[in-house]
Design a protein around this motif. Structure first.
Motif, PDB file in Angstrom:
ATOM      1  N   PHE A 166      47.288  43.139  49.572  1.00  0.00           N
ATOM      2  CA  PHE A 166      48.241  42.051  48.908  1.00  0.00           C
ATOM      3  C   PHE A 166      48.847  42.687  47.711  1.00  0.00           C
ATOM      4  N   PRO A 167      49.646  43.764  47.938  1.00  0.00           N
ATOM      5  CA  PRO A 167      49.985  44.456  46.518  1.00  0.00           C
ATOM      6  C   PRO A 167      51.032  43.617  45.761  1.00  0.00           C
ATOM      7  N   ASP A 168      51.586  42.649  46.473  1.00  0.00           N
ATOM      8  CA  ASP A 168      52.356  41.509  45.974  1.00  0.00           C
ATOM      9  C   ASP A 168      51.775  40.498  45.037  1.00  0.00           C
ATOM     10  N   VAL A 169      50.230  40.661  45.342  1.00  0.00           N
ATOM     11  CA  VAL A 169      49.534  39.438  44.305  1.00  0.00           C
ATOM     12  C   VAL A 169      48.798  40.479  43.450  1.00  0.00           C
ATOM     13  N   PRO A 170      49.310  40.309  42.079  1.00  0.00           N
ATOM     14  CA  PRO A 170      48.752  41.025  40.996  1.00  0.00           C
ATOM     15  C   PRO A 170      47.279  40.141  40.684  1.00  0.00           C
ATOM     16  N   LEU A 171      46.345  40.747  40.186  1.00  0.00           N
ATOM     17  CA  LEU A 171      45.114  40.249  39.998  1.00  0.00           C
ATOM     18  C   LEU A 171      45.023  40.211  38.300  1.00  0.00           C
ATOM     19  N   GLY A 172      45.334  39.110  37.782  1.00  0.00           N
ATOM     20  CA  GLY A 172      45.583  39.129  36.399  1.00  0.00           C
ATOM     21  C   GLY A 172      44.347  39.259  35.605  1.00  0.00           C
ATOM     22  N   GLN A 173      44.295  39.638  34.362  1.00  0.00           N
ATOM     23  CA  GLN A 173      42.987  40.061  33.383  1.00  0.00           C
ATOM     24  C   GLN A 173      42.239  38.444  33.540  1.00  0.00           C
ATOM     25  N   GLY A 174      40.955  38.755  33.944  1.00  0.00           N
ATOM     26  CA  GLY A 174      40.245  37.470  33.861  1.00  0.00           C
ATOM     27  C   GLY A 174      40.448  36.725  35.253  1.00  0.00           C
ATOM     28  N   ALA A 175      41.212  37.122  36.071  1.00  0.00           N
ATOM     29  CA  ALA A 175      41.293  36.424  37.243  1.00  0.00           C
ATOM     30  C   ALA A 175      40.089  36.429  38.180  1.00  0.00           C
ATOM     31  N   ASP A 176      39.897  35.282  38.814  1.00  0.00           N
ATOM     32  CA  ASP A 176      38.694  35.381  39.834  1.00  0.00           C
ATOM     33  C   ASP A 176      39.311  35.769  41.250  1.00  0.00           C
ATOM     34  N   PRO A 177      38.728  36.903  41.722  1.00  0.00           N
ATOM     35  CA  PRO A 177      39.235  37.543  43.163  1.00  0.00           C
ATOM     36  C   PRO A 177      39.361  36.852  44.142  1.00  0.00           C
ATOM     37  N   TRP A 178      38.173  35.934  44.057  1.00  0.00           N
ATOM     38  CA  TRP A 178      38.045  35.047  45.432  1.00  0.00           C
ATOM     39  C   TRP A 178      39.084  33.882  45.441  1.00  0.00           C
ATOM     40  N   GLN A 179      39.223  33.216  44.333  1.00  0.00           N
ATOM     41  CA  GLN A 179      40.408  32.152  44.222  1.00  0.00           C
ATOM     42  C   GLN A 179      41.864  32.743  44.376  1.00  0.00           C
ATOM     43  N   THR A 180      41.980  34.248  43.738  1.00  0.00           N
ATOM     44  CA  THR A 180      43.154  34.731  44.043  1.00  0.00           C
ATOM     45  C   THR A 180      43.375  35.077  45.670  1.00  0.00           C
ATOM     46  N   LEU A 181      42.324  35.446  46.254  1.00  0.00           N
ATOM     47  CA  LEU A 181      42.532  35.746  47.673  1.00  0.00           C
ATOM     48  C   LEU A 181      42.760  34.155  48.371  1.00  0.00           C
ATOM     49  N   LEU A 182      42.188  33.155  48.101  1.00  0.00           N
ATOM     50  CA  LEU A 182      42.479  32.106  48.662  1.00  0.00           C
ATOM     51  C   LEU A 182      43.761  31.514  48.393  1.00  0.00           C
ATOM     52  N   TRP A 183      44.277  31.754  47.304  1.00  0.00           N
ATOM     53  CA  TRP A 183      45.872  31.650  46.934  1.00  0.00           C
ATOM     54  C   TRP A 183      46.715  32.422  47.613  1.00  0.00           C
ATOM     55  N   ALA A 184      46.406  33.617  47.752  1.00  0.00           N
ATOM     56  CA  ALA A 184      47.136  34.833  48.633  1.00  0.00           C
ATOM     57  C   ALA A 184      47.390  34.341  49.872  1.00  0.00           C
ATOM     58  N   THR A 185      46.358  33.574  50.598  1.00  0.00           N
ATOM     59  CA  THR A 185      46.179  33.463  51.983  1.00  0.00           C
ATOM     60  C   THR A 185      46.613  31.976  52.117  1.00  0.00           C
TER      61      THR A 185
END
Length: 223
Positions: A179-198
């Protein structure tokens, strides 16, 4: 309790990431009570929990199969015969005997996952094989196996009312690869970000996605 020992820093996904995630996933699903209704919808999916686990096992085995031939196909999947058991059900070649119950279903998942882990460990890094979202390499198929496992176990545990909190490291490395189009911001939770990305959750300032994909192709040197 299984603890993550892999480094948390971003980097390539590994067979160890996948092996760990599959162990945690099957442990979570084995937590379902004996009278759990596996015909319940899997989270927001149209599929039920049983069919979703079959679909996950099918993904894992088909990804392993893509890397298996001496000359993997670059324009199609390996041509296994697939079957759709009911209208709207997943189309696949991996199905579990209903009489074997949930324990048998999870054995099918474990077996398919183990074959993909073995392929991730042994396939030559230069191998390339077809996926509709980009011709990929063994690391890419490992990352795709990870995202399928992470999010479909989320779907099933939502349907069955079970907890599922995967470790951050595999989620972070999967995001970086697919997911190069989904930046993982400072302090962002990787799991919640992956749920958002999908398309499975909203995050602060970002509404839930209704259209999404990952990028399976081998990244260029600059990415």
């Amino acid at each position: 309790m299984i603890e993550e020992t892999a480094p948390e820093a971003p980097g390539p996904v590994t067979a160890d990431d996948l092996a760990l995630t599959l162990r945690l996933a099957t442990a979570a699903l084995r937590g379902a009570p004996e009278d759990a209704d596996w015909s319940r919808p899997a989270g927001a999916l149209a599929w039920d929990c049983w069919a979703t686990v079959e679909h996950l096992a099918d993904d894992l085995l088909s990804y392993a199969a893509q890397l298996g031939p001496g000359a993997p196909p670059l324009d199609r999947y390996v041509p296994f015969l697939t079957v759709r058991h009911a209208p709207g059900a997943p189309n696949g070649f991996v199905h579990a005997e209903r009489d074997a119950g949930p324990a048998g279903l999870l054995q099918v998942l474990e077996a398919s996952g183990a074959l993909m882990v073995a392929m991730a460990r042994t396939a030559a890094p230069g191998t390339r094989a077809y996926h509709p979202w980009g011709v990929s390499d063994p690391a890419g198929f490992t990352a795709m196996s990870l995202v399928e496992t992470l999010v479909h176990v989320h779907d099933v545990t939502q349907g069955l009312g079970l907890p599922w909190q995967p470790p951050a490291g595999p989620c972070r490395r999967t995001l970086a690869r697919l997911f190069p189009d989904v930046p993982l911001g400072q302090g962002a939770d990787p799991w919640q970000t992956l749920l958002w990305a999908t398309g499975r959750a909203g995050t602060p300032g970002r509404p839930r996605r209704t259209d999404w994909r990952w990028y399976a192709e081998v990244p260029s040197a600059g990415r």
